[in-house]
Design an enzyme around this catalytic site. Sequence first.
Site, PDB file in Angstrom:
ATOM      1  N   GLY A   9       0.824  -1.219   0.000  1.00 49.10           N
ATOM      2  CA  GLY A   9       0.000   0.000   0.000  1.00 49.10           C
ATOM      3  C   GLY A   9       0.849   1.256   0.000  1.00 49.10           C
ATOM      4  O   GLY A   9       0.550   2.220   0.697  1.00 49.10           O
ATOM      5  N   ALA A  10       1.901   1.253  -0.843  1.00 48.85           N
ATOM      6  CA  ALA A  10       2.834   2.389  -0.854  1.00 48.85           C
ATOM      7  C   ALA A  10       2.490   3.400  -1.939  1.00 48.85           C
ATOM      8  O   ALA A  10       3.246   4.338  -2.170  1.00 48.85           O
ATOM      9  CB  ALA A  10       4.262   1.880  -1.022  1.00 48.85           C
ATOM     10  N   SER A  11       1.351   3.226  -2.603  1.00 46.28           N
ATOM     11  CA  SER A  11       0.973   4.168  -3.659  1.00 46.28           C
ATOM     12  C   SER A  11       0.456   5.482  -3.090  1.00 46.28           C
ATOM     13  O   SER A  11       0.406   6.482  -3.807  1.00 46.28           O
ATOM     14  CB  SER A  11      -0.103   3.537  -4.554  1.00 46.28           C
ATOM     15  OG  SER A  11      -1.171   3.039  -3.786  1.00 46.28           O
ATOM     16  N   ARG A  12       0.062   5.477  -1.820  1.00 42.96           N
ATOM     17  CA  ARG A  12      -0.579   6.664  -1.233  1.00 42.96           C
ATOM     18  C   ARG A  12      -0.329   6.688   0.271  1.00 42.96           C
ATOM     19  O   ARG A  12       0.122   5.698   0.847  1.00 42.96           O
ATOM     20  CB  ARG A  12      -2.099   6.614  -1.449  1.00 42.96           C
ATOM     21  CG  ARG A  12      -2.504   6.545  -2.875  1.00 42.96           C
ATOM     22  CD  ARG A  12      -4.008   6.583  -3.063  1.00 42.96           C
ATOM     23  NE  ARG A  12      -4.648   5.285  -2.899  1.00 42.96           N
ATOM     24  CZ  ARG A  12      -5.636   5.035  -2.038  1.00 42.96           C
ATOM     25  NH1 ARG A  12      -6.076   5.986  -1.246  1.00 42.96           N
ATOM     26  NH2 ARG A  12      -6.172   3.832  -1.968  1.00 42.96           N
ATOM     27  N   ASN A  85       1.256  -2.591   5.377  1.00 38.28           N
ATOM     28  CA  ASN A  85       0.577  -1.308   5.596  1.00 38.28           C
ATOM     29  C   ASN A  85      -0.776  -1.199   4.896  1.00 38.28           C
ATOM     30  O   ASN A  85      -1.683  -0.547   5.405  1.00 38.28           O
ATOM     31  CB  ASN A  85       1.501  -0.180   5.105  1.00 38.28           C
ATOM     32  CG  ASN A  85       0.758   1.117   4.915  1.00 38.28           C
ATOM     33  OD1 ASN A  85       0.465   1.824   5.880  1.00 38.28           O
ATOM     34  ND2 ASN A  85       0.411   1.442   3.673  1.00 38.28           N
ATOM     35  N   SER A 139      -4.237  -0.302  14.199  1.00 37.42           N
ATOM     36  CA  SER A 139      -4.985   0.950  14.340  1.00 37.42           C
ATOM     37  C   SER A 139      -5.426   1.119  15.790  1.00 37.42           C
ATOM     38  O   SER A 139      -5.639   0.131  16.507  1.00 37.42           O
ATOM     39  CB  SER A 139      -6.229   0.916  13.451  1.00 37.42           C
ATOM     40  OG  SER A 139      -7.078   1.998  13.752  1.00 37.42           O
ATOM     41  N   TYR A 152     -13.335  -3.636  10.343  1.00 37.47           N
ATOM     42  CA  TYR A 152     -12.021  -2.985  10.374  1.00 37.47           C
ATOM     43  C   TYR A 152     -11.401  -3.135  11.764  1.00 37.47           C
ATOM     44  O   TYR A 152     -10.243  -3.528  11.902  1.00 37.47           O
ATOM     45  CB  TYR A 152     -12.175  -1.510  10.003  1.00 37.47           C
ATOM     46  CG  TYR A 152     -10.899  -0.707  10.047  1.00 37.47           C
ATOM     47  CD1 TYR A 152     -10.046  -0.658   8.946  1.00 37.47           C
ATOM     48  CD2 TYR A 152     -10.532   0.024  11.180  1.00 37.47           C
ATOM     49  CE1 TYR A 152      -8.869   0.092   8.979  1.00 37.47           C
ATOM     50  CE2 TYR A 152      -9.373   0.767  11.226  1.00 37.47           C
ATOM     51  CZ  TYR A 152      -8.539   0.803  10.115  1.00 37.47           C
ATOM     52  OH  TYR A 152      -7.376   1.539  10.157  1.00 37.47           O
ATOM     53  N   ALA A 154     -12.026  -5.340  14.015  1.00 39.00           N
ATOM     54  CA  ALA A 154     -11.669  -6.750  14.247  1.00 39.00           C
ATOM     55  C   ALA A 154     -10.409  -7.130  13.471  1.00 39.00           C
ATOM     56  O   ALA A 154      -9.541  -7.854  13.985  1.00 39.00           O
ATOM     57  CB  ALA A 154     -12.838  -7.649  13.837  1.00 39.00           C
TER      58      ALA A 154
HETATM   59  N1  LIG Z   1      -5.279   7.234   7.984  1.00 30.78           N
HETATM   60  C1  LIG Z   1      -5.595   6.926   9.240  1.00 30.78           C
HETATM   61  O1  LIG Z   1      -6.202   7.734   9.968  1.00 30.78           O
HETATM   62  C2  LIG Z   1      -5.206   5.565   9.790  1.00 30.78           C
HETATM   63  C3  LIG Z   1      -5.344   5.364  11.170  1.00 30.78           C
HETATM   64  C4  LIG Z   1      -4.991   4.128  11.706  1.00 30.78           C
HETATM   65  C5  LIG Z   1      -4.509   3.135  10.884  1.00 30.78           C
HETATM   66  N2  LIG Z   1      -4.391   3.355   9.548  1.00 30.78           N
HETATM   67  C6  LIG Z   1      -3.886   2.248   8.726  1.00 30.78           C
HETATM   68  O2  LIG Z   1      -2.748   2.679   8.013  1.00 30.78           O
HETATM   69  C7  LIG Z   1      -2.643   1.926   6.809  1.00 30.78           C
HETATM   70  C8  LIG Z   1      -2.492   2.883   5.634  1.00 30.78           C
HETATM   71  O3  LIG Z   1      -3.655   3.663   5.590  1.00 30.78           O
HETATM   72  P1  LIG Z   1      -3.762   5.045   4.779  1.00 30.78           P
HETATM   73  O4  LIG Z   1      -4.519   5.963   5.646  1.00 30.78           O
HETATM   74  O5  LIG Z   1      -2.456   5.432   4.238  1.00 30.78           O
HETATM   75  O6  LIG Z   1      -4.758   4.559   3.615  1.00 30.78           O
HETATM   76  P2  LIG Z   1      -4.974   5.032   2.112  1.00 30.78           P
HETATM   77  O7  LIG Z   1      -4.452   6.397   1.899  1.00 30.78           O
HETATM   78  O8  LIG Z   1      -6.391   4.741   1.807  1.00 30.78           O
HETATM   79  O9  LIG Z   1      -4.049   3.991   1.291  1.00 30.78           O
HETATM   80  C9  LIG Z   1      -4.378   2.634   1.340  1.00 30.78           C
HETATM   81  C10 LIG Z   1      -3.324   1.829   0.608  1.00 30.78           C
HETATM   82  O10 LIG Z   1      -3.698   0.443   0.673  1.00 30.78           O
HETATM   83  C11 LIG Z   1      -3.702  -0.100  -0.644  1.00 30.78           C
HETATM   84  N3  LIG Z   1      -4.751  -1.096  -0.821  1.00 30.78           N
HETATM   85  C12 LIG Z   1      -6.041  -1.020  -0.432  1.00 30.78           C
HETATM   86  N4  LIG Z   1      -6.703  -2.127  -0.809  1.00 30.78           N
HETATM   87  C13 LIG Z   1      -5.820  -2.915  -1.468  1.00 30.78           C
HETATM   88  C14 LIG Z   1      -5.910  -4.176  -2.099  1.00 30.78           C
HETATM   89  N5  LIG Z   1      -7.055  -4.879  -2.173  1.00 30.78           N
HETATM   90  N6  LIG Z   1      -4.792  -4.679  -2.670  1.00 30.78           N
HETATM   91  C15 LIG Z   1      -3.636  -3.990  -2.643  1.00 30.78           C
HETATM   92  N7  LIG Z   1      -3.481  -2.789  -2.051  1.00 30.78           N
HETATM   93  C16 LIG Z   1      -4.568  -2.253  -1.470  1.00 30.78           C
HETATM   94  C17 LIG Z   1      -3.945   1.099  -1.565  1.00 30.78           C
HETATM   95  O11 LIG Z   1      -3.388   0.785  -2.831  1.00 30.78           O
HETATM   96  P3  LIG Z   1      -4.083   1.218  -4.237  1.00 30.78           P
HETATM   97  O12 LIG Z   1      -4.633   2.587  -4.081  1.00 30.78           O
HETATM   98  O13 LIG Z   1      -2.925   1.132  -5.179  1.00 30.78           O
HETATM   99  O14 LIG Z   1      -5.133   0.182  -4.495  1.00 30.78           O
HETATM  100  C18 LIG Z   1      -3.209   2.213  -0.852  1.00 30.78           C
HETATM  101  O15 LIG Z   1      -1.858   2.241  -1.229  1.00 30.78           O
HETATM  102  C19 LIG Z   1      -3.903   1.063   6.721  1.00 30.78           C
HETATM  103  O16 LIG Z   1      -3.622  -0.234   7.173  1.00 30.78           O
HETATM  104  C20 LIG Z   1      -4.850   1.759   7.684  1.00 30.78           C
HETATM  105  O17 LIG Z   1      -5.819   0.887   8.204  1.00 30.78           O
HETATM  106  C21 LIG Z   1      -4.727   4.547   8.978  1.00 30.78           C
END
Ligand SMILES: NC(=O)c1ccc[n+]([C@@H]2O[C@H](COP(=O)([O-])OP(=O)(O)OC[C@H]3O[C@@H](n4cnc5c(N)ncnc54)[C@H](OP(=O)(O)O)[C@@H]3O)[C@@H](O)[C@H]2O)c1
Length: 247
Positions: A9-12, A85, A139, A152, A154
């Site tokens: 998940g390193a695209s964003r 991630n 999380s 989520y 769970a």
């Molecule tokens: N942001 C917050 O407030 C927060 C808080 C606590 C925990 N987290 C955790 O931190 C991590 C990163 O979250 P983020 O906020 O950076 O999320 P995000 O901006 O939505 O990015 C999610 C990443 O996961 C990848 N992804 C999603 N579904 C996928 C699939 N089926 N196959 C392959 N890749 C997939 C996406 O890739 P593509 O776009 O290329 O599909 C994207 O790179 C997650 O595990 C999230 O639960 C986030």
Amino acid sequence: MDRSVLVTGASRGIGAAVAHAFAAAGDRVAVHYGSSSEAAAMVLKELPGSGHVLAHADLADPDAIRVMVDDAASALGGIDVLVNNAGVYHPHRIREASYDEWQQAWADTLAVNLVGPANVSWCAVQHMGRGGRIINVSSRGAFRGEPNQPAYGASKAGIVSFTQSLARALGPEGIAVTAIAPGWTTTDMAAVHLTGEGYDRRRLESPLERVAAPSEVAAAILYLASPEAEFATGTVLDFNGGSHLRM
Ligand SMILES: NC(=O)c1ccc[n+]([C@@H]2O[C@H](COP(=O)([O-])OP(=O)(O)OC[C@H]3O[C@@H](n4cnc5c(N)ncnc54)[C@H](OP(=O)(O)O)[C@@H]3O)[C@@H](O)[C@H]2O)c1
């Protein structure tokens, strides 16, 4: 350092910041993505250093994961660090979702957030030796509950338990496994929750009166991957600005 690092998940968002942090530290990074190929290519292009590669797989597809991890390992010359991630955060309120929607949300969420990282870990461990590191992104919701996204919560609790199991299984091989549990962080996933009135309410959950930047979470993950953090194995680092404190 000169480690081979796979970041899912390193695209964003947090994953892109993690890729950047490792690259800036001198490591070679496999930038994994699911559907955001252009964004991933941009992340790759902007990484400092050299030897970085793209890695593509839908994390709900075990066969695609195996090909992706094996390809990343041969391009990087092994895998020293895995950061699990990637994740999804689909709403499915128990009083609003139909039974079909409820089942779909649970299946999709557990596939990407829990079974996906388990499969990526299995594949990565085939290429990992002594000194290896696995960091799982959990999380705050694992400990606080997620009323609107219960699958989520769970999945993120499950990943903590998985971290503990893997730490015990791989410790004798000199591989350390940790988890980080971020609170609100400014990414696409959180964007809808961090706008307007919702933003103020959520930033005030922290006594610091703010949410996290992805680079802060990335810096903590870089530490958990360091040689100095080996003894943290099996633990989860709360990273929520004091918004959910527990013993
Ligand atoms: N942001 C917050 O407030 C927060 C808080 C606590 C925990 N987290 C955790 O931190 C991590 C990163 O979250 P983020 O906020 O950076 O999320 P995000 O901006 O939505 O990015 C999610 C990443 O996961 C990848 N992804 C999603 N579904 C996928 C699939 N089926 N196959 C392959 N890749 C997939 C996406 O890739 P593509 O776009 O290329 O599909 C994207 O790179 C997650 O595990 C999230 O639960 C986030």
